[in-house]
Design an enzyme around this catalytic site. Structure first.
Site, PDB file in Angstrom:
ATOM      1  N   TRP A  98       0.825  -1.216   0.000  1.00 26.09           N
ATOM      2  CA  TRP A  98       0.000   0.000   0.000  1.00 26.09           C
ATOM      3  C   TRP A  98       0.852   1.256   0.000  1.00 26.09           C
ATOM      4  CZ3 TRP A  98      -4.320  -0.393  -2.136  1.00 26.09           C
ATOM      5  CH2 TRP A  98      -5.108  -1.526  -1.960  1.00 26.09           C
ATOM      6  N   ASP A 168      -1.833   6.708   6.307  1.00 24.76           N
ATOM      7  CA  ASP A 168      -2.890   5.863   5.752  1.00 24.76           C
ATOM      8  C   ASP A 168      -3.263   4.847   6.833  1.00 24.76           C
ATOM      9  OD1 ASP A 168      -4.461   4.025   4.455  1.00 24.76           O
ATOM     10  OD2 ASP A 168      -3.051   3.615   2.831  1.00 24.76           O
ATOM     11  N   LYS A 192     -12.728  -1.526   5.882  1.00 24.12           N
ATOM     12  CA  LYS A 192     -12.082  -2.494   6.756  1.00 24.12           C
ATOM     13  C   LYS A 192     -12.645  -2.404   8.179  1.00 24.12           C
ATOM     14  CE  LYS A 192      -8.934  -2.675   3.253  1.00 24.12           C
ATOM     15  NZ  LYS A 192      -8.223  -1.737   2.378  1.00 24.12           N
TER      16      LYS A 192
HETATM   17  C1  PLP Z   1      -7.546  -1.231   1.363  1.00 20.85           C
HETATM   18  C2  PLP Z   1      -6.447  -0.260   1.502  1.00 20.85           C
HETATM   19  C3  PLP Z   1      -6.285   0.817   0.604  1.00 20.85           C
HETATM   20  C4  PLP Z   1      -7.157   1.009  -0.603  1.00 20.85           C
HETATM   21  O1  PLP Z   1      -8.414   1.394  -0.235  1.00 20.85           O
HETATM   22  P1  PLP Z   1      -9.536   1.728  -1.361  1.00 20.85           P
HETATM   23  O2  PLP Z   1     -10.610   2.281  -0.506  1.00 20.85           O
HETATM   24  O3  PLP Z   1      -9.856   0.431  -2.018  1.00 20.85           O
HETATM   25  O4  PLP Z   1      -8.964   2.718  -2.306  1.00 20.85           O
HETATM   26  C5  PLP Z   1      -5.264   1.716   0.847  1.00 20.85           C
HETATM   27  N1  PLP Z   1      -4.434   1.561   1.883  1.00 20.85           N
HETATM   28  C6  PLP Z   1      -4.546   0.532   2.759  1.00 20.85           C
HETATM   29  C7  PLP Z   1      -3.597   0.429   3.909  1.00 20.85           C
HETATM   30  C8  PLP Z   1      -5.553  -0.407   2.587  1.00 20.85           C
HETATM   31  O5  PLP Z   1      -5.683  -1.422   3.455  1.00 20.85           O
END
Ligand code: PLP
Length: 356
Positions: A98, A168, A192
């Protein structure tokens, strides 16, 4: 028993409440998802959801909570577009899949310095927080608090001084208390730990959105969303409604501190089984940084892993296959997943090891 990495498990009581109110929202005669996003009905939910976030995370007054579209992925672009200007660079910690995507987008906008690259350890470890120093002329330092695919997680936060720290937190938001005042910007896709896909939560300090460049198209500017309380355009109303209910569930369960204890309890159960399996299961991640949200593990060969996934699925355990880019197994054990599901998985892992 839902171990999917995202979209992921939600509290049963939240799903039931959504179901009960879907057709006729609290006896108003229509569904909330049919209501105008400018009307009083939706407005109440919207503002309450912002407030719930502020309460649960003790967010200081000089921050805004935004609900945007485009997933966490759009933030990979919006962050450098809004924050990297005037010949500045941005510092990125490359900790895995990511972080790598965030780096790639930022490189399209400006100069990126990788102040850490986990490549040599195949992205199984993180830098010590005290080793993170912002470079000269850096606009911000970007970290990924939990690498969902690699299964590694920051345990303490770096101190980047006057340079904003950006994180993030898509896969571990609300899994523990966070000192929001240490960050300039925190973002997370909802699917999540927060609710159904569709919303990205952005917690942003006022001085950062206030200095978004006017040259940006409206949607891509944090200023647009901050000035309009995320109602510049139609927000993802269904997802925000569900997040509202999930936040109330978190509050009822005891808030961020309770979520932390719950996450530690669940992840300890699985890491103990791995550690005590005599090498039958192996977790490639540095012990110091093993994730409380995504427990990754390997078995001796792919055939055995296939057998493990098949038998676990027969026992009602869904989503244990590792990400297609890395293989192996992964148990995502987000906030809403009951402890009982993790105990059942641990029992299955032990008996599978014995019989194979
Ligand atoms: C799932 C995830 C993303 C991507 O998220 P989207 O909402 O699908 O764009 C980005 N960073 C992390 C750490 C993730 O787990």
């Amino acid at each position: 028993m839902n171990f999917y990495a995202g979209p992921a498990v939600l509290p049963e009581e939240v799903l039931k409440e959504l179901q009960e109110n879907m057709f006729d929202y609290q006896k108003n005669g229509y569904s909330l998802i049919e209501a105008s996003h400018r009307g009083a009905l939706y407005d109440g939910i919207h503002n309450e959801t912002v407030q719930l976030f502020k309460d649960i995370y003790a967010i200081p007054d000089n921050y805004k909570v935004l609900f945007l579209g485009g997933g966490a992925t759009l933030q990979f672009a919006m962050i450098p577009m809004n924050m990297m200007r005037d010949g500045k660079t941005a510092d990125y910690v490359h900790s895995g899949a990511w972080a790598g995507k965030a780096v790639k987008d930022a490189q399209k906008i400006g100069n990126v310095t990788l102040i850490f690259d986990g490549k040599d350890s195949s992205y199984t470890s993180l830098p010590a927080p005290q080793d993170i120093k912002a470079s000269a002329a850096s606009a911000y330092v970007h970290i990924t608090s939990n690498e969902t695919i690699g299964g590694l997680q920051w345990k303490d936060w770096p101190d980047t001084g006057n340079v904003p720290l950006v994180a993030d937190m898509s896969s571990d938001i609300l899994s523990r208390p966070v000192p929001v005042e240490k960050f300039g910007l925190i973002y997370a896709g909802a699917q999540k730990n927060l609710g159904p896909a569709g919303t990205t939560v952005v917690i942003i300090r006022d001085d950062i959105w206030e200095s978004s460049p006017d040259s940006l198209p409206a949607y891509l500017s944090y200023k647009t969303h901050a000035e309009k309380n995320s109602l510049y355009n139609t927000p993802p109303v269904f997802s925000i409604w569900a997040i509202n209910l999930v936040l109330k569930w978190v509050r009822k369960m005891g808030g961020a501190e309770a979520m932390k204890n719950r996450a530690l309890e669940k992840s300890d159960i699985l890491y103990s089984v791995i550690n005590e399996s005599g090498g039958f299961y192996r977790c490639p991640v540095d012990e110091k940084y093993r994730s409380t949200m995504n427990v990754v593990f390997r078995l001796n060969n792919e055939e055995l892993e296939g057998q493990f996934l098949k038998e676990s699925a027969e026992k009602g355990m869904m989503g244990l296959k590792g990400h297609r880019s890395v293989g192996g197994c992964r148990a995502s054990i987000y906030n809403s997943l009951p402890v009982e599901a993790v105990e059942a998985l641990a029992d299955f892992m032990k008996s599978f090891a014995k019989s194979h």
